[in-house]
Design an enzyme around this catalytic site. Structure first.
Site, PDB file in Angstrom:
ATOM      1  N   ASN A 157      -6.127  -2.747   2.268  1.00 19.12           N
ATOM      2  CA  ASN A 157      -6.136  -4.193   2.359  1.00 19.12           C
ATOM      3  C   ASN A 157      -7.571  -4.690   2.354  1.00 19.12           C
ATOM      4  OD1 ASN A 157      -3.353  -4.420   2.527  1.00 19.12           O
ATOM      5  ND2 ASN A 157      -3.318  -4.543   4.749  1.00 19.12           N
ATOM      6  N   ARG A 210       0.831  -1.212   0.000  1.00 20.09           N
ATOM      7  CA  ARG A 210       0.000   0.000   0.000  1.00 20.09           C
ATOM      8  C   ARG A 210       0.860   1.253   0.000  1.00 20.09           C
ATOM      9  NH1 ARG A 210      -3.423  -0.465   5.024  1.00 20.09           N
ATOM     10  NH2 ARG A 210      -1.489  -1.387   5.716  1.00 20.09           N
TER      11      ARG A 210
END
Length: 92
Positions: A38, A20
């Site tokens: 996520n 990320r």
């Protein structure tokens, strides 16, 4: 030029490897807005908004494997309605 928005769902070893954060850095360098987060199924979702060429560059980076340490097994993409985002965020 008109902006486009896509959602990308990435599966494989993509959580716990800085995916990320690296995606956020790449998107910011390309001038994109949106977010990454996520997913409960172990994947990562990326929503990117910007000029088509820049969105395509992010998608190409993701398809090349993303950050070091990640191992991508599958990528799914779908168009999304254009919305406004405040920069490119990591969501939890």
């Amino acid at each position: 030029m008109a902006k486009v928005c896509i959602a990308v769902y990435i599966y494989g070893v993509v959580q716990g490897v800085g995916f990320r954060y690296s995606t956020q850095q790449q998107a910011k360098q390309l001038g994109l807005s949106g977010f990454t987060r996520n997913q409960d199924d172990g994947g990562v979702e990326v929503v990117a908004l910007g000029e088509q060429a820049q969105v395509d560059k992010l998608l190409a980076w993701l398809k090349q494997g993303g950050p070091r340490g990640a191992h991508i097994e599958r990528i799914l993409t779908e168009p999304k309605s254009v919305a406004e985002y405040d920069g490119f965020q990591i969501r939890h």
